[in-house]
Scaffold this active site. Sequence first.
Site: not given
Ligand code: NAD
Length: 484
Positions: A176, A252, A286
């Site tokens: 997804k 992550e 991130c």
């Molecule tokens: P997000 O958590 O808003 O969304 C990530 C994914 O999760 C999307 O595909 C979204 O549709 C899905 N999602 C959201 N709510 C959900 C739920 N309740 N159930 C299932 N799926 C759900 O994150 P984002 O805004 O896309 O990305 C930015 C964030 O990601 C920042 O906090 C960043 O630090 C983090 N990030 C972490 C890493 C790492 O390796 N630690 C790498 C990249 C980004």
Amino acid sequence: MKEFKHFINGQFVASSSSFENRCPADNKLIGTVYEAGKAEVDTAVKAANAAMKGPWGKLSLNARVALLYKVADRINERFEEFVDAEAQDTGKPKSLARHVDVPRGAANFKIFADVIKNVPTEAFRFEGPDGVQATNIAHRTPKGVIAVISPWNLPLLLTTWKVGPALACGNAVIVKPSEETPASTTLLAEVMNECGVPPGVFNVVHGFGPASTGELLTSHPGIDAITFTGETATGEAIMKAASVGLRDISLECGGKNSALVFADCDLDKAVAGTMRSVFLNCGQVCLATERVYVERPIFDEFVSKLAEAANKIKVGPPDDTEASMGSLISQEHQQKVLGYYELAVEEGATVVLGGGVPDMPDDINSGAWIEPTIWTGLADGARVVNEEIFGPCCHIRPFDNEDEVIALANDTAYGLGASVWTENSSRAIRVSEQLEVGMVWVNCWFLRDLRTPFGGAKQSGIGREGGVHSLEFYTELKNICIQL
Ligand code: NAD
């Protein structure tokens, strides 16, 4: 206009609900994305489970590895299409997509094909007190059907970082992608078909997270494990969903990463490295540095050199070959980052550079543009110093000694990464060992050997990805005890 369909059991399929995909650099419509509901998620889960019971489940390791090499080669053959897809969805410079996102997307298939071929499992010869003898052999089996939930910041890189090892280990996946970035994963689905990956092994369902495709997928009982990259709050929701049926998770999540710049560093290298760690991908990494701590004797010089370098950043659309920074991911995220820019001033920051929205040409003025921004003078308790902003900005604070800066760096709920700038190698090790993070970079940043563990401590995640660590998540380790 493009259409981004789901990819289920080797077929592209539409669904009744859809939403728009816009390029954040100019707000122009790219196309329509279908939103998967219960029916599509169910079909994808059934297809993936059937694939595990079909020829894929019995495919030899050598054949699987050869297939993954083919996928990597095909990504490289269609390299510029992936670059376009990634740049349009994210607004990032094509030069960045060419340098980071797409090559890593391909490499993620080869590295895990190599790892799975070369990593041994353990064997113990047992001798009991009564003379009984046995040989124990550990054996890896695939975990089953894996839900892959990806974010928007490095869409292809982070999705393949999970799909590569999952398939190498013999699992089936349902991806997804983020609702913001459907394009590169849809293209990857075409590549899977072209390379002969059997139907049902790689599936894509598009949609949102809460009350949509993401939630339907992570709460589906036919999913055996969930691997997620995204915000910490989303990680918590996914952990709750995974607790039903005791499904395994790899998380992550977010970060509020620090850079520790000691007076004995190579200042020019530290400035150049911090430029990358703060501003790469418009700060939407991130691992990006949002807190910079500089030892007092070099504080003023560091601040002015970083500001001078950041002032030269050219912000521009993906095709602008001179631009080193693109737009933010969306207007919604632009409002969030701007909210923090305003808050920084309210909290008493000195704005060294930026703090607003740049003037852009009329045809792209409605893009999600933002200025590279540097602050000093905030209190340690300020929200801007403690909350993840995910934009091209940092706060710089002076420090006076090692213990103080270690305490400052560790004073956060997050624990993803840190960088340490010093020419004193004893200090580099001493400080690195005390930082409460998953990854420390010394005199560098985001220098990645894909065999090494990647992941966060504290609220930055659970588990490690990379090399053999990914195999731990994507396989079930079984012990076979043979009495002799
Ligand atoms: P997000 O958590 O808003 O969304 C990530 C994914 O999760 C999307 O595909 C979204 O549709 C899905 N999602 C959201 N709510 C959900 C739920 N309740 N159930 C299932 N799926 C759900 O994150 P984002 O805004 O896309 O990305 C930015 C964030 O990601 C920042 O906090 C960043 O630090 C983090 N990030 C972490 C890493 C790492 O390796 N630690 C790498 C990249 C980004």
